[in-house]
Structure formats: structure tokens, C-alpha cells
Write a protein that holds these residues in place. Structure first.
Motif, mmCIF file in Angstrom:
data_model
loop_
_atom_site.group_PDB
_atom_site.id
_atom_site.type_symbol
_atom_site.label_atom_id
_atom_site.label_comp_id
_atom_site.label_asym_id
_atom_site.label_seq_id
_atom_site.Cartn_x
_atom_site.Cartn_y
_atom_site.Cartn_z
ATOM 1 N N GLY A 1 0.807 -1.209 0.000
ATOM 2 C CA GLY A 1 0.000 0.000 0.000
ATOM 3 C C GLY A 1 0.843 1.263 0.000
ATOM 4 N N ARG A 2 0.182 2.371 0.298
ATOM 5 C CA ARG A 2 0.832 3.670 0.267
ATOM 6 C C ARG A 2 0.329 4.525 1.431
ATOM 7 N NH1 ARG A 2 3.773 6.589 -3.210
ATOM 8 N NH2 ARG A 2 3.582 8.858 -3.143
ATOM 9 N N ILE A 3 1.253 5.250 2.039
ATOM 10 C CA ILE A 3 0.911 6.179 3.112
ATOM 11 C C ILE A 3 0.446 7.477 2.449
ATOM 12 C CG2 ILE A 3 1.713 7.335 5.178
ATOM 13 C CD1 ILE A 3 1.793 4.284 5.326
ATOM 14 N N PRO A 4 -0.715 8.016 2.800
ATOM 15 C CA PRO A 4 -1.305 9.109 2.026
ATOM 16 C C PRO A 4 -0.642 10.469 2.234
ATOM 17 C CG PRO A 4 -2.686 8.606 3.903
ATOM 18 C CD PRO A 4 -1.624 7.547 3.865
ATOM 19 N N ASP A 5 -0.862 11.309 1.249
ATOM 20 C CA ASP A 5 -0.550 12.739 1.319
ATOM 21 C C ASP A 5 -1.499 13.355 2.349
ATOM 22 O OD1 ASP A 5 -0.480 15.505 0.872
ATOM 23 O OD2 ASP A 5 -0.383 15.322 -1.301
ATOM 24 N N ILE A 6 -0.946 14.112 3.295
ATOM 25 C CA ILE A 6 -1.808 14.748 4.302
ATOM 26 C C ILE A 6 -1.612 16.266 4.314
ATOM 27 C CG2 ILE A 6 -2.116 12.735 5.781
ATOM 28 C CD1 ILE A 6 0.139 13.819 7.585
ATOM 29 N N THR A 7 -1.226 16.811 3.159
ATOM 30 C CA THR A 7 -1.133 18.268 3.035
ATOM 31 C C THR A 7 -2.501 18.824 2.630
ATOM 32 O OG1 THR A 7 -0.469 18.179 0.700
ATOM 33 C CG2 THR A 7 1.290 18.069 2.352
ATOM 34 N N PRO A 8 -2.685 20.145 2.693
ATOM 35 C CA PRO A 8 -4.019 20.724 2.427
ATOM 36 C C PRO A 8 -4.572 20.448 1.028
ATOM 37 C CG PRO A 8 -2.658 22.308 3.573
ATOM 38 C CD PRO A 8 -1.753 21.171 3.209
ATOM 39 N N GLY A 9 -3.710 20.164 0.059
ATOM 40 C CA GLY A 9 -4.201 19.901 -1.287
ATOM 41 C C GLY A 9 -4.449 18.441 -1.586
ATOM 42 N N SER A 10 -4.338 17.589 -0.585
ATOM 43 C CA SER A 10 -4.452 16.154 -0.816
ATOM 44 C C SER A 10 -5.894 15.708 -1.018
ATOM 45 C CB SER A 10 -3.855 15.393 0.374
ATOM 46 O OG SER A 10 -4.691 15.517 1.509
ATOM 47 N N LYS A 11 -6.049 14.551 -1.646
ATOM 48 C CA LYS A 11 -7.367 13.942 -1.797
ATOM 49 C C LYS A 11 -7.821 13.326 -0.477
ATOM 50 C CE LYS A 11 -6.773 12.803 -6.705
ATOM 51 N NZ LYS A 11 -6.726 11.720 -7.717
ATOM 52 N N GLY B 1 -7.675 16.955 2.215
ATOM 53 C CA GLY B 1 -7.694 18.311 1.690
ATOM 54 C C GLY B 1 -9.014 19.035 1.902
ATOM 55 N N SER B 2 -10.105 18.302 1.876
ATOM 56 C CA SER B 2 -11.426 18.918 2.050
ATOM 57 C C SER B 2 -11.871 18.943 3.513
ATOM 58 C CB SER B 2 -12.469 18.168 1.214
ATOM 59 O OG SER B 2 -12.592 16.823 1.652
ATOM 60 N N TRP B 3 -11.072 18.371 4.398
ATOM 61 C CA TRP B 3 -11.462 18.327 5.805
ATOM 62 C C TRP B 3 -11.209 19.681 6.470
ATOM 63 C CZ3 TRP B 3 -9.380 13.170 8.343
ATOM 64 C CH2 TRP B 3 -9.833 12.082 7.583
ATOM 65 N N SER B 4 -12.031 20.024 7.410
ATOM 66 C CA SER B 4 -11.800 21.216 8.222
ATOM 67 C C SER B 4 -10.830 20.862 9.353
ATOM 68 C CB SER B 4 -13.112 21.723 8.810
ATOM 69 O OG SER B 4 -13.615 20.792 9.764
ATOM 70 N N GLU B 5 -10.376 21.885 10.046
ATOM 71 C CA GLU B 5 -9.530 21.627 11.208
ATOM 72 C C GLU B 5 -10.279 20.782 12.235
ATOM 73 O OE1 GLU B 5 -7.648 25.011 12.959
ATOM 74 O OE2 GLU B 5 -6.964 25.810 11.031
ATOM 75 N N GLY B 6 -11.564 21.068 12.399
ATOM 76 C CA GLY B 6 -12.372 20.290 13.330
ATOM 77 C C GLY B 6 -12.480 18.833 12.913
ATOM 78 N N ASP B 7 -12.589 18.599 11.590
ATOM 79 C CA ASP B 7 -12.660 17.221 11.087
ATOM 80 C C ASP B 7 -11.380 16.462 11.424
ATOM 81 O OD1 ASP B 7 -15.174 17.614 9.937
ATOM 82 O OD2 ASP B 7 -14.333 18.211 7.989
ATOM 83 N N ILE B 8 -10.242 17.118 11.224
ATOM 84 C CA ILE B 8 -8.959 16.470 11.487
ATOM 85 C C ILE B 8 -8.817 16.168 12.974
ATOM 86 C CG2 ILE B 8 -6.448 16.737 11.405
ATOM 87 C CD1 ILE B 8 -6.852 18.545 8.942
ATOM 88 N N ALA B 9 -9.118 17.145 13.804
ATOM 89 C CA ALA B 9 -9.013 16.947 15.250
ATOM 90 C C ALA B 9 -9.942 15.830 15.718
ATOM 91 C CB ALA B 9 -9.325 18.247 15.987
ATOM 92 N N ASN B 10 -11.140 15.780 15.180
ATOM 93 C CA ASN B 10 -12.094 14.733 15.554
ATOM 94 C C ASN B 10 -11.599 13.361 15.112
ATOM 95 O OD1 ASN B 10 -14.906 13.973 16.551
ATOM 96 N ND2 ASN B 10 -14.947 13.159 14.448
ATOM 97 N N TYR B 11 -11.006 13.292 13.918
ATOM 98 C CA TYR B 11 -10.453 12.027 13.427
ATOM 99 C C TYR B 11 -9.341 11.538 14.349
ATOM 100 C CZ TYR B 11 -7.680 8.912 10.435
ATOM 101 O OH TYR B 11 -6.974 7.855 9.935
ATOM 102 N N LEU B 12 -8.473 12.442 14.764
ATOM 103 C CA LEU B 12 -7.383 12.058 15.651
ATOM 104 C C LEU B 12 -7.910 11.597 17.012
ATOM 105 C CD1 LEU B 12 -4.831 14.917 14.875
ATOM 106 C CD2 LEU B 12 -4.789 12.565 14.017
ATOM 107 N N GLU B 13 -9.032 12.158 17.431
ATOM 108 C CA GLU B 13 -9.605 11.797 18.729
ATOM 109 C C GLU B 13 -10.408 10.508 18.676
ATOM 110 O OE1 GLU B 13 -12.216 13.889 22.301
ATOM 111 O OE2 GLU B 13 -12.377 14.668 20.263
ATOM 112 N N THR B 14 -11.191 10.319 17.603
ATOM 113 C CA THR B 14 -12.136 9.197 17.557
ATOM 114 C C THR B 14 -11.773 8.107 16.557
ATOM 115 O OG1 THR B 14 -13.526 10.193 15.823
ATOM 116 C CG2 THR B 14 -13.969 10.832 18.129
#
Length: 304
Positions: free
Chosen positions: A237-247, A250-263
Motif C-alpha cells: 500500500g501507500r501512506i497518504p498525502d496529508i497536506t491541504p491539497g491532498s485527496k 484536503g477537504s477536511w476542516s480543522e475540526g474534522d482532522i481533530a475529531n479524526y485524531l480523537e475518535t
């Protein structure tokens, strides 16, 4: 004629001596002095626990398959496959013989921030000291204090299985000369304190770039490709791009990212998978403010 030949030989010897001296200077381990680590005082074990989870120490140093409290027994033994051979992760429990129980803070700090073992040898960068070099001395001290509170293990990991020339540790000095530094991975324009905290966590103890950044043939990060995604170092497999322009995010908000890291759940209610599952479980131990700081930083880095 004989004199010319002798002068020629002396010239060659001189070149060899100078070249050898330069090679030694470049490749010699460069630990911090013991005095660098004096005066830090008693460690803040609570903060050390936070650093422990930010660094995901259990992911590599716990016994393979360990669950629950058994993860806190850092007995090592994981076989980490790479293009350079197989690294066997060592015991870092407080055991005095098999682990790091007899180490001083200076020895631990130099392993963490300079990639130098207590015996003076270079450590392989499979241990991500290239990231840990950005950690504060206080966090190193606090982490060391926390590790001392964990259970001991007498397990001894087998030696690394590396073919020539990767089994020559002196060559790691050349690798450090090319790639090792303590500078920020990216230069951010006027970052606020929240972004600065996120940068510290991602670039330092979190060592996110070790998997998310592509590498060249010698194992160094490719310039200008920070967090742009990379082949899975374990082979599939491949470890994904996690910069703001990534697929990926890229479309996640800061809240989305923080929630993903938490849950562990994405905005689409998918869940973390693969090696990221354990990474997320480790990061979830951090306070919400740190998760939000990581999210802010990931939104501030350059896109690819």
C-alpha cells in the motif's frame, strides 16, 4: 627518478591522511556533552506520559500483538522490514540489563536527539531521531522519567539483519551529514502559537513525516515533498498525502482532522485503518488542544 617517485608516494600518503581525517570528522558520532543535560531538575512524569503517547512508543517497542496494559511493557522484538534489511526493535523498558534502566539522562538524550548509543556508536534512523532532534530537552527529560515508571522486561531483541554495506555503522555518519539537522521541516509565515505547537508535535515527537514523506535511494526525505505521501515502508500500500491539497484530508476542516485524531472516524464515518489505527489510538491520549494544534499545522503546510 627515485626522488620523484618518493615525493609522489608521500603526496598520496598526505592525500590519504587528509581524506581520512575529513571522513572521520564527517562520520564521527557527535553527542551532546553530559553538562548539556544537567540542571533540568526532576522530570514532570505527567507531561512525560503525554510525550510518550505523542511519540507512539508502544507501536514499535511493545511486544508484537500486545494488548491493553501489556502495551506498556516495552520489551521490543518487533521485526521492522525495510529496503535496507530488517531492523529488530530493542527493549526500552527500565530493565537494567535488557533495557535502558542503567542509562543516564545524557545517554538517553543523545540517543533521542543525536542518534548516538551509550557505547558511542551511531544508531540507525529506523529509530526516528531525525524527528526527535526537534524535541525540547524538557520533554526528553520528562519522557525518560515516565519510562522509568513502566514495567521491566528481560527480553533481548535479536541483532539487526542488514546486508553489506548497510551493516557498517560508521557509514551512518555520512547519512547524518547529508540529512540530519534540527531545523523546522517547513518555514511557515507568521504562525500563531497554536500552529507552532502543532508543528512541534508533528515534526518532533509525533514524527509523522517518517511515514508520510517520500524518501530517496539513501533513505533521506525528498526535498520539497514534506508530508506528500510515500510508499508503505512495510511493503504494502501507500501512506497518504496529508497536506491541504491532498485527496485524503484536503477537504477536511480543522475540526474534522481533530475529531479524526480523537475518535478514528472520518467526516464520512469511515474509520482509521492499517498502521494508522494504532497511531490514532496513541494520539487520542493527547489533550484536545494538542489535537486541534496538529490540525491547524496540517492546514498550514504547503500543498503538493
Amino acid at each position: 627518478m627515485v626522488r620523484r617517485f618518493i615525493r609522489f608516494l608521500l603526496c598520496l600518503v598526505g592525500i590519504a591522511v587528509v581524506g581520512g581525517a575529513v571522513f572521520y570528522v564527517i562520520t564521527a558520532p557527535n553527542p551532546l556533552r553530559d553538562s548539556h543535560w544537567s540542571g533540568l531538575g526532576e522530570p514532570d512524569v505527567k507531561n512525560g506520559e503525554t510525550v510518550f503517547w505523542a511519540g507512539g512508543c508502544v507501536s514499535c517497542h511493545a511486544a508484537p500483538g500486545a494488548q491493553g496494559d501489556a502495551k506498556l511493557v516495552l520489551s521490543g522484538g518487533l521485526a521492522l522490514k525495510s529496503p535496507f534489511g530488517t531492523f529488530h526493535i530493542p527493549n526500552v523498558s527500565p530493565d537494567e540489563k535488557a533495557g535502558i534502566g542503567s542509562w543516564t539522562l545524557a545517554q538517553f538524550g543523545n540517543a533521542m536527539k543525536r542518534g548516538v548509543a551509550p557505547n558511542g556508536e551511531h544508531l540507525y534512523p529506523s529509530f526516528p531521531y531525525g524527528s526527535y532532534a526537534r524535541m525540547t530537552d524538557k520533554d526528553v527529560n520528562d519522557l525518560f522519567g515516565y519510562l522509568k515508571t513502566l514495567p521491566k522486561s528481560a527480553n533481548v531483541a535479536p541483532p539487526h539483519e542488514l546486508p553489506f554495506p548497510f551493516n557498517i555503522r560508521l557509514a551512518l555518519g555520512g547519512w547524518k551529514f547529508l540529512y540530519f539537522n534540527e531545523q523546522p521541516r517547513v518555514a511557515l509565515e507568521n504562525p500563531d502559537e497554536k500552529v507552532k505547537r502543532g508543528q512541534y508535535l508533528v515534526e518532533g515527537p509525533g514524527h509523522c513525516g517518517e511515514c508520510h514523506t517520500p524518501r530517496d535511494a539513501l533513505g533521506g526525505f525528498k526535498p520539497g515533498m514534506w508530508l506528500a505521501g510515500a510508499p508503505n515502508p512495510e511493503g504494502e500500500g501507500r501512506i497518504p498525502d496529508i497536506t491541504p491539497g491532498s485527496k485524503t484530508i484536503g477537504s477536511w476542516s480543522e475540526g474534522d482532522i481533530a475529531n479524526y485524531l480523537e475518535t478514528g472516524f472520518t467526516p464520512d464515518f469511515d474509520s482509521a485503518g492499517g498502521s494508522m489505527t494504532e497511531v490514532q489510538q496513541n494520539i487520542a491520549h493527547l489533550p484536545k488542544s494538542d489535537l486541534e494544534a496538529i490540525a491547524s499545522y496540517l492546514k498550514a503546510v504547503p500543498s503538493h
